[in-house]
Scaffold this motif. Structure first.
Motif, PDB file in Angstrom:
ATOM      1  N   GLN A 189      21.116  -7.658  -7.639  1.00 11.80           N
ATOM      2  CA  GLN A 189      20.371  -8.676  -7.063  1.00 11.80           C
ATOM      3  C   GLN A 189      19.863  -9.853  -8.309  1.00 11.80           C
ATOM      4  N   LEU A 190      18.765  -9.322  -8.876  1.00 11.52           N
ATOM      5  CA  LEU A 190      17.553  -9.405  -9.589  1.00 11.52           C
ATOM      6  C   LEU A 190      17.686 -10.948  -9.854  1.00 11.52           C
ATOM      7  N   MET A 191      19.102 -10.234 -11.019  1.00  9.18           N
ATOM      8  CA  MET A 191      19.262 -11.717 -11.703  1.00  9.18           C
ATOM      9  C   MET A 191      20.101 -12.358 -11.008  1.00  9.18           C
TER      10      MET A 191
ATOM     11  N   SER B 164      10.630  -7.315 -14.814  1.00  8.47           N
ATOM     12  CA  SER B 164      10.314  -6.239 -16.614  1.00  8.47           C
ATOM     13  C   SER B 164      10.615  -4.926 -16.301  1.00  8.47           C
ATOM     14  N   GLN B 165       9.930  -4.114 -15.347  1.00  6.12           N
ATOM     15  CA  GLN B 165      10.787  -2.584 -15.518  1.00  6.12           C
ATOM     16  C   GLN B 165      12.285  -2.724 -15.553  1.00  6.12           C
ATOM     17  N   LEU B 166      12.651  -3.074 -14.068  1.00  7.53           N
ATOM     18  CA  LEU B 166      13.667  -3.165 -13.154  1.00  7.53           C
ATOM     19  C   LEU B 166      14.746  -3.262 -14.210  1.00  7.53           C
ATOM     20  N   ARG B 167      14.770  -4.639 -15.158  1.00 10.35           N
ATOM     21  CA  ARG B 167      15.493  -4.729 -16.284  1.00 10.35           C
ATOM     22  C   ARG B 167      15.412  -4.434 -17.429  1.00 10.35           C
ATOM     23  N   ARG B 168      14.619  -2.999 -17.861  1.00  9.42           N
ATOM     24  CA  ARG B 168      14.590  -2.298 -18.892  1.00  9.42           C
ATOM     25  C   ARG B 168      15.193  -1.130 -18.473  1.00  9.42           C
ATOM     26  N   ARG B 169      15.184  -0.739 -17.713  1.00  8.58           N
ATOM     27  CA  ARG B 169      15.266   1.143 -17.019  1.00  8.58           C
ATOM     28  C   ARG B 169      15.997   0.700 -16.416  1.00  8.58           C
TER      29      ARG B 169
ATOM     30  N   ALA C 281      18.997  -1.312 -16.154  1.00  8.54           N
ATOM     31  CA  ALA C 281      19.857  -2.277 -16.049  1.00  8.54           C
ATOM     32  C   ALA C 281      20.931  -2.170 -15.871  1.00  8.54           C
ATOM     33  N   GLY C 282      22.585  -2.688 -15.032  1.00 15.05           N
ATOM     34  CA  GLY C 282      23.787  -2.805 -14.371  1.00 15.05           C
ATOM     35  C   GLY C 282      23.084  -1.883 -13.093  1.00 15.05           C
TER      36      GLY C 282
ATOM     37  N   LYS D 163       0.584  -1.212  -0.453  1.00 18.16           N
ATOM     38  CA  LYS D 163       0.128  -0.210   0.402  1.00 18.16           C
ATOM     39  C   LYS D 163       0.653   1.498   0.052  1.00 18.16           C
ATOM     40  N   GLN D 164       1.674   1.109   0.977  1.00 18.17           N
ATOM     41  CA  GLN D 164       3.270   2.456   0.598  1.00 18.17           C
ATOM     42  C   GLN D 164       3.495   2.415  -0.441  1.00 18.17           C
ATOM     43  N   LEU D 165       3.636   1.604  -0.657  1.00 16.63           N
ATOM     44  CA  LEU D 165       4.947   1.579  -2.471  1.00 16.63           C
ATOM     45  C   LEU D 165       4.157   2.790  -3.433  1.00 16.63           C
ATOM     46  N   SER D 166       2.413   2.072  -2.987  1.00 13.00           N
ATOM     47  CA  SER D 166       1.971   2.021  -4.249  1.00 13.00           C
ATOM     48  C   SER D 166       1.687   3.277  -4.342  1.00 13.00           C
ATOM     49  N   ASN D 167       1.817   3.706  -2.948  1.00 15.49           N
ATOM     50  CA  ASN D 167       1.379   6.224  -2.801  1.00 15.49           C
ATOM     51  C   ASN D 167       2.709   6.425  -3.355  1.00 15.49           C
ATOM     52  N   PHE D 168       4.311   5.503  -3.357  1.00 13.28           N
ATOM     53  CA  PHE D 168       4.884   5.832  -3.435  1.00 13.28           C
ATOM     54  C   PHE D 168       5.648   6.264  -4.804  1.00 13.28           C
ATOM     55  N   HIS D 169       4.447   4.981  -5.618  1.00 15.47           N
ATOM     56  CA  HIS D 169       4.589   5.646  -7.487  1.00 15.47           C
ATOM     57  C   HIS D 169       3.583   6.435  -7.990  1.00 15.47           C
ATOM     58  N   ALA D 170       2.284   6.244  -6.985  1.00 15.65           N
ATOM     59  CA  ALA D 170       1.277   7.374  -7.675  1.00 15.65           C
ATOM     60  C   ALA D 170       1.596   9.216  -7.529  1.00 15.65           C
ATOM     61  N   GLN D 171       3.541   9.283  -6.770  1.00 20.88           N
ATOM     62  CA  GLN D 171       3.700  10.627  -6.523  1.00 20.88           C
ATOM     63  C   GLN D 171       4.230  10.523  -7.055  1.00 20.88           C
ATOM     64  N   ARG D 172       5.718   9.892  -7.784  1.00 21.15           N
ATOM     65  CA  ARG D 172       6.876  10.291  -8.312  1.00 21.15           C
ATOM     66  C   ARG D 172       6.433   8.896  -9.298  1.00 21.15           C
ATOM     67  N   ASP D 173       7.795   9.573 -10.461  1.00 24.07           N
ATOM     68  CA  ASP D 173       8.409   7.918 -10.919  1.00 24.07           C
ATOM     69  C   ASP D 173       9.470   6.866 -10.096  1.00 24.07           C
ATOM     70  N   SER D 174       9.620   5.781 -10.225  1.00 19.82           N
ATOM     71  CA  SER D 174      10.168   4.693 -10.345  1.00 19.82           C
ATOM     72  C   SER D 174      11.145   5.016 -10.003  1.00 19.82           C
ATOM     73  N   VAL D 175      12.128   4.635  -9.475  1.00 17.54           N
ATOM     74  CA  VAL D 175      13.436   4.457  -9.136  1.00 17.54           C
ATOM     75  C   VAL D 175      13.864   3.191  -8.717  1.00 17.54           C
ATOM     76  N   ALA D 176      14.826   2.382  -8.897  1.00 17.32           N
ATOM     77  CA  ALA D 176      15.343   1.056  -9.117  1.00 17.32           C
ATOM     78  C   ALA D 176      15.523   0.331  -8.056  1.00 17.32           C
TER      79      ALA D 176
END
Length: 286
Positions: A279-281, A265-270, A272-273, A228-241
């Motif tokens: 950690q995901l890989m 998928s977003q993390l890999r695409r936006r 990478a590196g 819930k809190q993270l959805s609120n974060f993403h609703a107010q600003r662009d996501s970051v890694a």
């Protein structure tokens, strides 16, 4: 600072620290706080060392001199927020030539030296600022953050509480956020959670507090609340890694494979590196 909050915790660090530095001047009374650093109980009687950089004989300050000092301090803060520390320092020095008793100018100098890693100069200037304007909430907040970063958590929490207690402070979300981050450094999750909630209550748009609360809730195993809190974060600003990686792990814990795959998928695409992508890989989810 603990690993789970280290990334986004610093995204808005300037916004948390730099606010109204040249605002209302505190009184000349001094005081030091005592008692449990996780409470708002304070006792007046703070002392501080004079700045090693400025020790002039206090002049008789005219209204015009104070106005010039205030203007130079505000300009210096703007330069500091823009990352131009050298000009910020020069504006601070100019302000103090106009009025060596103007506490917010020492606050500006303290912040600038802090960002340069010059700890003793930063400490001296913050102490002088506090002596001259002991009730100024921005000075208390900023010096508190400096002390937190340099191991004096107890006094840092006291200064945050002092800032919060000022009924005229327009931005209590800042010391609440800093108190939460400082508590995290001491692994005091309960105090951190309370302060992040208070920061969000004071300013629902405080995405730094929102992210760190989400990360803390994930750590506690409160996955639905973390989502819930993270959805609120993403609703107010662009996501970051960091936020995407946290989202992947939350959805994995909740068993939502579709959402997990989408965030991954977003993390890999936006991103990478990045360490989060690595950690995901590697499948290092915990």
């Amino acid at each position: 600072m603990t690993r789970f909050s280290a990334g986004v915790a610093t995204i808005l660090s300037l916004a948390v620290l730099l606010a109204g530095c040249a605002g209302s001047q505190g009184g000349n009374s001094t005081g030091s706080t005592t008692g449990n650093p996780n409470t708002t109980t304070t006792v007046q009687s703070r002392t501080g060392a004079q700045s090693s950089e400025y020790k002039p004989i206090e002049p008789i300050v005219t209204g015009a001199a104070r106005t010039r000092a205030k203007s130079h301090t505000e300009l210096g803060m703007a330069y500091l927020e823009a990352g131009n520390v050298a000009i910020a320092l020069e504006e601070g020095r100019t302000a103090l030539r106009d009025d060596s008793s103007y506490g917010p100018a020492y606050n500006l100098m303290g912040l600038a030296h802090m960002y340069l890693g010059e700890k003793q100069q930063a400490r001296d200037n913050f102490e002088r600022a506090l002596r001259l304007a002991s009730s100024d909430p921005d000075i208390n907040n900023n010096y508190g953050w400096f002390l937190c970063q340099n191991g004096d958590t107890a006094r840092a929490m006291q200064l945050f509480n002092e800032a919060i207690r000022n009924p005229l402070y327009a931005s209590p979300t800042r010391p609440y956020t800093n108190a939460g981050l400082c508590a995290l450094q001491g692994n005091d999750l309960q105090t951190a959670e309370v302060n992040f909630l208070l920061a969000i209550n004071a300013d629902p748009g405080n995405t730094q507090a929102i992210y760190n609360l989400a990360a803390l809730l994930y750590r506690k195993g409160s996955y639905l609340e973390a989502r819930k809190q993270l959805s609120n974060f993403h609703a107010q600003r662009d996501s970051v890694a960091e936020s995407l990686w946290l989202a992947v792990r939350i959805e994995r814990k909740l068993g939502d494979k579709v959402s997990e795959a989408g965030f991954a998928s977003q993390l890999r695409r936006r991103f990478a590196g990045t360490p989060e992508h690595q950690q995901l890989m590697q499948g290092n989810y915990d």
